[in-house]
Design a protein around this motif. Structure first.
Motif, PDB file in Angstrom:
ATOM      1  N   ILE A 164       0.856  -1.163  -0.099  1.00  0.00           N
ATOM      2  CA  ILE A 164      -0.092  -0.116   0.086  1.00  0.00           C
ATOM      3  C   ILE A 164       0.890   1.390   0.033  1.00  0.00           C
ATOM      4  O   ILE A 164       0.733   2.097  -0.857  1.00  0.00           O
ATOM      5  CB  ILE A 164      -1.149  -0.175   1.139  1.00  0.00           C
ATOM      6  CG1 ILE A 164      -2.029  -1.158   0.908  1.00  0.00           C
ATOM      7  CG2 ILE A 164      -1.726   1.094   1.360  1.00  0.00           C
ATOM      8  CD1 ILE A 164      -2.791  -1.431   2.132  1.00  0.00           C
ATOM      9  N   ILE A 165       1.769   1.218   0.850  1.00  0.00           N
ATOM     10  CA  ILE A 165       2.936   2.526   0.806  1.00  0.00           C
ATOM     11  C   ILE A 165       3.320   2.658  -0.623  1.00  0.00           C
ATOM     12  O   ILE A 165       3.453   3.871  -0.936  1.00  0.00           O
ATOM     13  CB  ILE A 165       3.798   2.128   1.982  1.00  0.00           C
ATOM     14  CG1 ILE A 165       3.248   2.382   3.161  1.00  0.00           C
ATOM     15  CG2 ILE A 165       4.985   3.452   1.950  1.00  0.00           C
ATOM     16  CD1 ILE A 165       4.131   1.994   4.420  1.00  0.00           C
ATOM     17  N   ILE A 166       4.004   1.664  -0.969  1.00  0.00           N
ATOM     18  CA  ILE A 166       4.737   1.900  -2.243  1.00  0.00           C
ATOM     19  C   ILE A 166       3.702   2.239  -3.559  1.00  0.00           C
ATOM     20  O   ILE A 166       3.883   3.072  -4.386  1.00  0.00           O
ATOM     21  CB  ILE A 166       5.376   0.392  -2.840  1.00  0.00           C
ATOM     22  CG1 ILE A 166       6.608   0.389  -1.704  1.00  0.00           C
ATOM     23  CG2 ILE A 166       6.064   0.529  -4.200  1.00  0.00           C
ATOM     24  CD1 ILE A 166       7.362  -1.145  -2.129  1.00  0.00           C
ATOM     25  N   SER A 167       2.606   1.602  -3.409  1.00  0.00           N
ATOM     26  CA  SER A 167       1.552   2.074  -4.473  1.00  0.00           C
ATOM     27  C   SER A 167       0.805   3.481  -4.232  1.00  0.00           C
ATOM     28  O   SER A 167       0.881   4.353  -5.174  1.00  0.00           O
ATOM     29  CB  SER A 167       0.290   1.072  -4.365  1.00  0.00           C
ATOM     30  OG  SER A 167       0.510  -0.243  -4.439  1.00  0.00           O
ATOM     31  N   LEU A 168       0.902   3.933  -3.012  1.00  0.00           N
ATOM     32  CA  LEU A 168       0.439   5.413  -2.672  1.00  0.00           C
ATOM     33  C   LEU A 168       1.800   6.308  -3.202  1.00  0.00           C
ATOM     34  O   LEU A 168       1.326   7.158  -4.072  1.00  0.00           O
ATOM     35  CB  LEU A 168       0.290   5.738  -1.312  1.00  0.00           C
ATOM     36  CG  LEU A 168      -1.261   4.999  -0.526  1.00  0.00           C
ATOM     37  CD1 LEU A 168      -1.130   5.232   0.815  1.00  0.00           C
ATOM     38  CD2 LEU A 168      -2.367   5.882  -1.566  1.00  0.00           C
ATOM     39  N   ALA A 198      -6.045  -1.242 -10.079  1.00  0.00           N
ATOM     40  CA  ALA A 198      -5.925  -2.594 -10.482  1.00  0.00           C
ATOM     41  C   ALA A 198      -4.402  -3.156 -10.257  1.00  0.00           C
ATOM     42  O   ALA A 198      -4.178  -4.253  -9.669  1.00  0.00           O
ATOM     43  CB  ALA A 198      -6.113  -2.725 -12.148  1.00  0.00           C
ATOM     44  N   GLU A 199      -3.510  -2.322 -10.390  1.00  0.00           N
ATOM     45  CA  GLU A 199      -2.032  -2.717  -9.652  1.00  0.00           C
ATOM     46  C   GLU A 199      -1.813  -2.982  -8.456  1.00  0.00           C
ATOM     47  O   GLU A 199      -1.149  -3.967  -8.071  1.00  0.00           O
ATOM     48  CB  GLU A 199      -1.037  -1.779 -10.383  1.00  0.00           C
ATOM     49  CG  GLU A 199      -0.960  -1.643 -11.953  1.00  0.00           C
ATOM     50  CD  GLU A 199       0.130  -0.733 -12.561  1.00  0.00           C
ATOM     51  OE1 GLU A 199       0.783  -0.305 -11.911  1.00  0.00           O
ATOM     52  OE2 GLU A 199      -0.161  -0.509 -13.817  1.00  0.00           O
ATOM     53  N   VAL A 200      -2.496  -2.133  -7.522  1.00  0.00           N
ATOM     54  CA  VAL A 200      -2.650  -2.176  -6.106  1.00  0.00           C
ATOM     55  C   VAL A 200      -3.217  -3.467  -5.970  1.00  0.00           C
ATOM     56  O   VAL A 200      -2.890  -4.481  -5.155  1.00  0.00           O
ATOM     57  CB  VAL A 200      -3.259  -1.168  -5.324  1.00  0.00           C
ATOM     58  CG1 VAL A 200      -3.290  -1.382  -3.964  1.00  0.00           C
ATOM     59  CG2 VAL A 200      -2.606   0.184  -5.772  1.00  0.00           C
ATOM     60  N   ILE A 201      -4.462  -3.950  -6.382  1.00  0.00           N
ATOM     61  CA  ILE A 201      -5.216  -5.415  -6.177  1.00  0.00           C
ATOM     62  C   ILE A 201      -4.324  -6.528  -6.578  1.00  0.00           C
ATOM     63  O   ILE A 201      -4.148  -7.251  -5.950  1.00  0.00           O
ATOM     64  CB  ILE A 201      -6.513  -5.159  -6.942  1.00  0.00           C
ATOM     65  CG1 ILE A 201      -7.215  -3.989  -6.232  1.00  0.00           C
ATOM     66  CG2 ILE A 201      -7.187  -6.558  -6.871  1.00  0.00           C
ATOM     67  CD1 ILE A 201      -8.600  -3.786  -7.195  1.00  0.00           C
TER      68      ILE A 201
END
Length: 145
Positions: A22-26, A33-36
């Motif tokens: 989650i941190i890297i995605s933010l 979709a990439e986070v999922i």
């Protein structure tokens, strides 16, 4: 249902993996979709290690998303890998459902020498075929190009 319990390391791996994803995605402003995809990969890894059926479902979701991403970017080698991994995950899911016992435990068997030899021969035969298909599609094959 002993395998539903998580030890300290598994809880840490799961929570740490989810938090880091989650941190890297933010920070990278990744699409949802990439986070999922990333979360499904982390969660399915720990569930598969715990021999849980849900691990296969997470793998199939992550693999489907990876297939879509690869197609979108025209990475045909990755598409081929995603299809193969999807087939393997689906086969594992079906095998799990068909062969589990009353305690939801899947018996583990070992490949005999004949099965290992067949697998190795198939790998040796399929690698050049895989290369030729990628070459025909004008896709990169980093190990041989």
């Amino acid at each position: 249902m002993k395998n539903l319990q998580f030890n300290r390391f598994e809880k840490g791996f799961l929570m740490g993996g989810i938090a880091l994803t989650i941190i890297i995605s933010l920070l990278s402003r990744s699409p949802l979709a990439e986070v999922i995809f990333s979360l499904c990969s982390v969660i399915s890894a720990i569930l598969t290690c715990k021999a849980r059926l849900e691990g296969y479902i997470g793998e199939l979701i992550a693999d489907g998303l990876y297939l879509i991403f690869s197609l979108r970017e025209h990475y045909y080698g990755e598409v081929a890998s995603a299809v193969i991994i999807g087939i393997i995950s689906l086969t594992g899911l079906i095998s799990w459902i068909r062969n589990r016992d009353k305690d939801n435990v899947m018996p583990v068997s070992q490949a005999d020498r004949r099965e290992v030899l067949i697998s190795l021969m198939l790998q040796i035969l399929l690698l050049p075929l895989y290369y030729l298909v990628l070459r025909k599609l004008q896709s990169a094959f980093p190990l041989l190009s």
